[in-house]
Enzyme design. Structure first.
Site, PDB file in Angstrom:
ATOM      1  N   ARG A   1       3.577   8.936 -28.728  1.00 46.50           N
ATOM      2  CA  ARG A   1       3.725   7.759 -27.571  1.00 46.50           C
ATOM      3  C   ARG A   1       2.363   6.845 -28.123  1.00 46.50           C
ATOM      4  NH1 ARG A   1       7.661   9.508 -27.058  1.00 46.50           N
ATOM      5  NH2 ARG A   1       8.976  10.380 -25.427  1.00 46.50           N
TER       6      ARG A   1
ATOM      7  N   HIS B   1       1.346  10.897 -15.264  1.00 50.07           N
ATOM      8  CA  HIS B   1       1.169  10.564 -16.560  1.00 50.07           C
ATOM      9  C   HIS B   1       0.113  11.737 -17.327  1.00 50.07           C
ATOM     10  CE1 HIS B   1       1.860   6.590 -15.232  1.00 50.07           C
ATOM     11  NE2 HIS B   1       2.799   6.762 -15.979  1.00 50.07           N
TER      12      HIS B   1
ATOM     13  N   THR C   1       8.401  -3.101 -19.367  1.00 50.73           N
ATOM     14  CA  THR C   1       8.431  -1.669 -19.813  1.00 50.73           C
ATOM     15  C   THR C   1       9.233  -1.376 -21.253  1.00 50.73           C
ATOM     16  OG1 THR C   1       8.761   0.640 -19.378  1.00 50.73           O
ATOM     17  CG2 THR C   1      10.221  -0.807 -18.395  1.00 50.73           C
TER      18      THR C   1
ATOM     19  N   TYR D   1      15.180   2.866 -13.810  1.00 48.42           N
ATOM     20  CA  TYR D   1      13.948   2.319 -13.686  1.00 48.42           C
ATOM     21  C   TYR D   1      14.102   1.276 -15.152  1.00 48.42           C
ATOM     22  CZ  TYR D   1       9.044   1.381 -15.075  1.00 48.42           C
ATOM     23  OH  TYR D   1       7.994   0.738 -15.412  1.00 48.42           O
TER      24      TYR D   1
ATOM     25  N   LEU E   1       0.649  -1.143   0.082  1.00 49.72           N
ATOM     26  CA  LEU E   1      -0.077  -0.061   0.075  1.00 49.72           C
ATOM     27  C   LEU E   1       0.740   1.226  -0.019  1.00 49.72           C
ATOM     28  CD1 LEU E   1      -3.061  -1.118   2.263  1.00 49.72           C
ATOM     29  CD2 LEU E   1      -2.726  -1.014  -0.080  1.00 49.72           C
TER      30      LEU E   1
ATOM     31  N   ILE F   1       3.954  21.467 -21.934  1.00 46.52           N
ATOM     32  CA  ILE F   1       4.172  20.701 -23.056  1.00 46.52           C
ATOM     33  C   ILE F   1       5.733  20.672 -23.345  1.00 46.52           C
ATOM     34  CG2 ILE F   1       3.832  20.043 -25.608  1.00 46.52           C
ATOM     35  CD1 ILE F   1       1.211  21.512 -25.376  1.00 46.52           C
TER      36      ILE F   1
ATOM     37  N   LYS G   1      14.153  -3.098 -14.377  1.00 44.28           N
ATOM     38  CA  LYS G   1      13.057  -3.899 -15.156  1.00 44.28           C
ATOM     39  C   LYS G   1      13.810  -5.044 -16.088  1.00 44.28           C
ATOM     40  CE  LYS G   1       9.329  -2.430 -13.680  1.00 44.28           C
ATOM     41  NZ  LYS G   1       8.174  -3.348 -12.940  1.00 44.28           N
TER      42      LYS G   1
ATOM     43  N   ILE H   1       6.950  -7.170  -1.034  1.00 45.19           N
ATOM     44  CA  ILE H   1       7.590  -8.156  -1.971  1.00 45.19           C
ATOM     45  C   ILE H   1       9.144  -8.636  -1.740  1.00 45.19           C
ATOM     46  CG2 ILE H   1       6.238  -7.835  -3.823  1.00 45.19           C
ATOM     47  CD1 ILE H   1       8.512  -6.007  -5.024  1.00 45.19           C
TER      48      ILE H   1
END
Ligand SMILES: NC(=O)c1ccc[n+]([C@@H]2O[C@H](COP(=O)([O-])OP(=O)(O)OC[C@H]3O[C@@H](n4cnc5c(N)ncnc54)[C@H](O)[C@@H]3O)[C@@H](O)[C@H]2O)c1
Length: 332
Positions: A221, A190, A118, A142, A35, A207, A146, A53
């Site tokens: 994208r 996002h 990703t 990041y 959480l 932008i 992954k 985890i």
């Protein structure tokens, strides 16, 4: 026979949609989430174990006590810029944490793993659309975290028999068409929810770069509806449970939209005007990223059903406008 699936990170955005899809497909779902970014309401009444985890004993207990035969692993941190300033935290959570989960699976004989990877594993694209045969060369911590797990998985398969599908998501967007679930990140990183905030408050929306070599000068994208992503996960699990082999697949629509397209559609759907402000390019933002999804289409029969940008934005807006404060609005 339908299985019991431990959904790590299942109280988060994509995991909660996948958990709902799994339940609709008849699976038993148990959510495992610390959480840190998730919301108990997003469990939609499924059993929720609050845990980390990286806590191997706790994950082992969760697998053993629920009889889970598969793990869908969404739990991670995902802010690219934060990963650059806090690689220690990102490696600990995304790599050490995930290895803890895999170690627990190996010890408990849990044999199927569906992993949230990703498109950031590709780094600066050498060609588009991006396909799985291209080299992987992430340009931030990041993406590296992954890729580290993608590289570890074949070893866990050889040694412990854990088969896996790694889904390389492009830009997850949209919300549950039934309006029960949506995107509630804090801070919101996002573009679609940021555009909703700008539309609602009149605050300026930056932008980042309008001088890219694209038709309207803004970045392109590949926005993929979260419900379509959820469907890809259900198919990935079925594939593994029927003895299918491990693989990495892109999950995107193959059809890119520009930042300006997104803002135009948000204005149409919300009926509000967005105060657009031109800002410099952000380092590490490639001009064009979109997927070739041929492999997943051929292997899993996956074809996105809600791919149109209008559908994605309309579904996201339905949830956002009925939950202006995210899940905290529930019961208002
Ligand atoms: N959102 C996207 O566009 C996107 C794109 C590519 C990949 N991904 C990947 O998809 C996955 C889900 O993304 P999301 O947008 O749903 O994120 P999210 O933050 O909404 O969900 C992640 C969930 O994992 C939980 N979590 C994090 N660390 C944990 C830990 N150590 N132990 C237990 N639970 C933990 C959080 O509480 C949260 O509920 C992530 O792995 C992310 O890297 C997301």
């Amino acid at each position: 026979m339908k299985s019991t699936v431990l959904v790590t990170g299942g109280a988060g955005y994509i995991g909660s949609h996948a958990a709902k899809a799994l339940r609709q497909a008849g699976h038993h779902v148990v959510i495992y989430d610390n959480l840190s970014a998730g919301h108990p309401e997003a469990a939609l009444g499924a059993p929720l174990i609050v845990g980390d985890i990286g806590d191997v004993d706790a994950v082992r207990r969760a697998i053993r006590e629920t009889g889970a035969t598969a793990v869908m692993h969404f739990a991670a941190w995902l802010a690219v810029s934060e990963s650059v300033t806090n690689p220690a935290g990102y490696y600990r959570n995304n790599v050490t944490g995930t290895l803890g989960t895999l170690e627990a699976m190996a010890a408990e004989g849990c044999r199927h793993f569906v992993f949230s990877s990703t498109c950031a594993v590709y780094g600066e694209p050498t060609e588009v659309p991006l396909h799985e045969g291209l080299p992987t060369a992430p340009i931030n911590a990041y993406g590296q975290t992954k890729l580290a797990i993608e590289h570890a998985l074949p070893h866990f398969e050889r040694a412990y028999g854990i088969t896996s599908i790694r889904l390389r998501y492009f830009n997850a967007a949209g919300a549950d068409p039934d309006g029960e679930l949506g995107e509630d990140h804090s801070p919101e990183i996002h573009v679609i929810p940021r555009a909703f905030e700008a539309a609602a408050t009149g605050a300026p929306m930056s932008i980042y770069g309008e001088d890219y070599p694209t038709p309207d000068g803004t970045c392109l994208r590949d926005y993929i509806h979260v419900t379509d992503l959820a469907d890809a996960h259900v198919r990935a699990l079925a594939h593994l449970e029927h003895g299918g082999g491990s693989a990495s697949y892109n999950a995107g629509t193959e059809s890119p939209s520009s930042v300006r397209d997104v803002i135009d559609v948000v204005e149409r759907v919300t009926g509000k005007t967005i105060n657009r402000v031109s800002a410099p390019r952000r380092p590490g933002d490639p001009a064009i990223l979109y997927a070739s999804a041929r492999r997943i289409r051929e292997a899993l029969g996956w074809v996105p059903q809600r791919a149109a940008l209008e559908t994605i934005v309309a579904d996201a807006w339905r949830w956002h406008s009925s939950h202006p404060h995210g899940f905290a609005s529930t019961g208002d």
